[in-house]
Design a protein around this motif. Sequence first.
Motif, PDB file in Angstrom:
ATOM      1  N   GLY A  58       0.807  -1.214  -0.056  1.00 44.92           N
ATOM      2  CA  GLY A  58      -0.291   0.439  -0.111  1.00 44.92           C
ATOM      3  C   GLY A  58       1.149   1.052   0.219  1.00 44.92           C
ATOM      4  N   GLU A  59       1.538   1.373   0.445  1.00 47.60           N
ATOM      5  CA  GLU A  59       2.797   2.282   1.105  1.00 47.60           C
ATOM      6  C   GLU A  59       3.700   2.472  -0.242  1.00 47.60           C
ATOM      7  N   TYR A  60       3.704   1.379  -1.289  1.00 50.76           N
ATOM      8  CA  TYR A  60       4.178   1.411  -3.147  1.00 50.76           C
ATOM      9  C   TYR A  60       3.112   2.241  -3.686  1.00 50.76           C
ATOM     10  N   SER A  61       2.014   1.116  -3.718  1.00 44.70           N
ATOM     11  CA  SER A  61       0.796   1.777  -4.618  1.00 44.70           C
ATOM     12  C   SER A  61       0.440   3.236  -4.568  1.00 44.70           C
ATOM     13  N   MET A  62       0.776   4.126  -3.518  1.00 42.49           N
ATOM     14  CA  MET A  62      -0.002   5.175  -2.578  1.00 42.49           C
ATOM     15  C   MET A  62       1.148   6.177  -3.535  1.00 42.49           C
ATOM     16  N   VAL A  63       2.151   5.977  -3.576  1.00 41.56           N
ATOM     17  CA  VAL A  63       3.683   6.674  -4.284  1.00 41.56           C
ATOM     18  C   VAL A  63       3.517   6.515  -6.028  1.00 41.56           C
ATOM     19  N   LYS A  64       3.099   5.254  -6.231  1.00 41.97           N
ATOM     20  CA  LYS A  64       3.086   5.275  -7.634  1.00 41.97           C
ATOM     21  C   LYS A  64       2.318   6.150  -8.427  1.00 41.97           C
ATOM     22  N   ALA A  65       0.839   5.809  -7.637  1.00 42.19           N
ATOM     23  CA  ALA A  65      -0.169   6.245  -8.042  1.00 42.19           C
ATOM     24  C   ALA A  65      -0.171   7.926  -7.743  1.00 42.19           C
ATOM     25  N   ALA A  66       0.290   8.619  -7.033  1.00 38.49           N
ATOM     26  CA  ALA A  66       0.389   9.939  -6.974  1.00 38.49           C
ATOM     27  C   ALA A  66       1.650  10.737  -8.283  1.00 38.49           C
ATOM     28  N   ALA A  67       2.509   9.423  -7.853  1.00 37.10           N
ATOM     29  CA  ALA A  67       3.226   9.983  -9.487  1.00 37.10           C
ATOM     30  C   ALA A  67       2.910   9.498 -10.896  1.00 37.10           C
ATOM     31  N   LEU A  68       2.387   8.859 -11.052  1.00 36.36           N
ATOM     32  CA  LEU A  68       1.868   8.765 -12.124  1.00 36.36           C
ATOM     33  C   LEU A  68       0.769  10.096 -12.990  1.00 36.36           C
ATOM     34  N   ASN A  69       0.800  10.500 -11.362  1.00 32.37           N
ATOM     35  CA  ASN A  69      -0.822  11.484 -11.698  1.00 32.37           C
ATOM     36  C   ASN A  69      -0.069  12.986 -12.121  1.00 32.37           C
ATOM     37  N   GLY A  70       1.178  13.093 -11.899  1.00 33.44           N
ATOM     38  CA  GLY A  70       2.680  13.893 -11.683  1.00 33.44           C
ATOM     39  C   GLY A  70       2.037  15.058 -10.378  1.00 33.44           C
ATOM     40  N   TRP A  71       1.938  14.185  -9.098  1.00 31.32           N
ATOM     41  CA  TRP A  71       1.334  15.548  -8.283  1.00 31.32           C
ATOM     42  C   TRP A  71       3.027  15.281  -7.328  1.00 31.32           C
ATOM     43  N   ILE A  72       3.676  14.101  -7.234  1.00 35.01           N
ATOM     44  CA  ILE A  72       4.680  14.184  -6.846  1.00 35.01           C
ATOM     45  C   ILE A  72       5.795  13.973  -7.510  1.00 35.01           C
ATOM     46  N   ASP A  73       7.705  14.231  -6.793  1.00 36.01           N
ATOM     47  CA  ASP A  73       9.016  13.717  -7.531  1.00 36.01           C
ATOM     48  C   ASP A  73       8.758  12.472  -6.890  1.00 36.01           C
ATOM     49  N   GLU A  74       8.476  11.561  -8.032  1.00 37.00           N
ATOM     50  CA  GLU A  74       8.670  10.538  -7.055  1.00 37.00           C
ATOM     51  C   GLU A  74      10.461   9.934  -6.483  1.00 37.00           C
ATOM     52  N   LYS A  75      10.922  10.129  -7.728  1.00 39.43           N
ATOM     53  CA  LYS A  75      12.159  10.197  -6.921  1.00 39.43           C
ATOM     54  C   LYS A  75      12.859  10.327  -5.213  1.00 39.43           C
ATOM     55  N   GLU A  76      12.735  12.074  -5.466  1.00 41.12           N
ATOM     56  CA  GLU A  76      12.774  12.300  -4.453  1.00 41.12           C
ATOM     57  C   GLU A  76      11.932  11.926  -3.136  1.00 41.12           C
ATOM     58  N   LEU A  77      10.771  11.876  -3.876  1.00 44.57           N
ATOM     59  CA  LEU A  77      10.165  11.193  -2.138  1.00 44.57           C
ATOM     60  C   LEU A  77       9.737  10.045  -1.590  1.00 44.57           C
ATOM     61  N   VAL A  78      10.832   8.909  -2.427  1.00 45.85           N
ATOM     62  CA  VAL A  78      11.128   7.344  -2.131  1.00 45.85           C
ATOM     63  C   VAL A  78      12.536   7.586  -1.230  1.00 45.85           C
ATOM     64  N   LEU A  79      12.860   8.086  -2.095  1.00 43.93           N
ATOM     65  CA  LEU A  79      14.430   8.334  -0.911  1.00 43.93           C
ATOM     66  C   LEU A  79      14.499   9.256   0.498  1.00 43.93           C
ATOM     67  N   GLU A  80      13.386   9.940   0.193  1.00 40.83           N
ATOM     68  CA  GLU A  80      13.120  10.470   1.321  1.00 40.83           C
ATOM     69  C   GLU A  80      12.370   9.309   2.637  1.00 40.83           C
ATOM     70  N   LYS A  81      11.409   8.649   2.298  1.00 41.42           N
ATOM     71  CA  LYS A  81      11.089   8.256   2.710  1.00 41.42           C
ATOM     72  C   LYS A  81      12.191   6.908   3.569  1.00 41.42           C
ATOM     73  N   LEU A  82      12.774   6.137   2.201  1.00 39.87           N
ATOM     74  CA  LEU A  82      13.642   5.208   2.641  1.00 39.87           C
ATOM     75  C   LEU A  82      14.792   4.873   3.552  1.00 39.87           C
ATOM     76  N   THR A  83      15.104   6.450   3.392  1.00 45.01           N
ATOM     77  CA  THR A  83      16.479   6.929   4.334  1.00 45.01           C
ATOM     78  C   THR A  83      15.521   7.349   5.709  1.00 45.01           C
ATOM     79  N   ALA A  84      14.118   7.618   5.524  1.00 42.37           N
ATOM     80  CA  ALA A  84      13.510   7.380   7.159  1.00 42.37           C
ATOM     81  C   ALA A  84      13.493   6.403   7.691  1.00 42.37           C
TER      82      ALA A  84
END
Length: 322
Positions: A275-301
């Motif tokens: 679910g954590e994966y799919s939320m990000v992918k859905a937002a990225a596919l809609n152009g709502w977020i910077d997927e790379k920056e968001l994913v690296l931020e949350k994995l670093t967290a």
Amino acid sequence: MNEQFKRHRRLRSSAAMRSLVRENELKMDDFIYPLFIMEGEDIKNEVPSMPGVYQISLDHLKEEAEELRSLGIRAVMLFGVPNEKDEQGTGAFSESGIVQQATRLIKKEVPELLVVADTCLCEYTSHGHCGVIHNHDVANDESLQLLAKTAVSQAEAGADIIAPSNMMDGFVAVIRRALDEAGHKNIPIMSYAVKYASAFYGPFRDAADSTPQFGDRKTYQMDPANRREALREAESDVEEGADFLIVKPAMSFLDIVRDVRNNFDTPVVAYNVSGEYSMVKAAALNGWIDEKELVLEKLTAMKRAGADLIISYFAKDVAKWL
């Protein structure tokens, strides 16, 4: 001017400076990539709720394993999607089970890739629960014996790590004893020690075809409202012989990752769930977020919270970004 404040920005003045003092960093050795293996031939089905994640058949597995190796991913977690299911989940502990076949293939073709075998019955039972059912509930002790058989079968197929995810009481103790008696004393157990009954698992159940046919899993998975209980669960598993402790899900439970890290010396694994994966992918596919920056931020967290390892469907993406 007599300045009375500290100049913290001195250590943020450039990319090189920020890199020099960075406290936590991601590396590919941190990641375990989940794979969904189906029975059949020439199958590569994208999971509708998990863009970029596929169910694959054995004839595609060598190519997949070689790609993962080339990306620097060192470990995979195997989930089986069988054609037939029954009330006992016998496909989980069959010598010819799909995870057992996949394990043998990987260890033959790409032997340096670590195989982590998810040890549960839910993908193999007709009712979708993680054990044997009596009176509409999972029978704990009877289920343990089938889980032990599954673990031994996976180890004999060549699995490097056994990862029991069922949340039965005593599952680590029973599996450890069974592995030792079968001559697998050196096979470690990566316990799903702290596994919450989370709403974030929906896409995984699409991928693994493991949705319960009745009720839910709240009698054996943890209440998301509870924090202290997580330490009791982890402590039991360490005492019973767990070599790794998984916290699942990761993103909503970073406080629990930190609690487990602070209280145990065992390697801690954060499961960045579907679910954590799919939320990000859905937002990225809609152009709502910077997927790379968001994913690296949350994995670093997750690393900052104390995780040594991360199970993540983003591992391939991260390999390309890093």
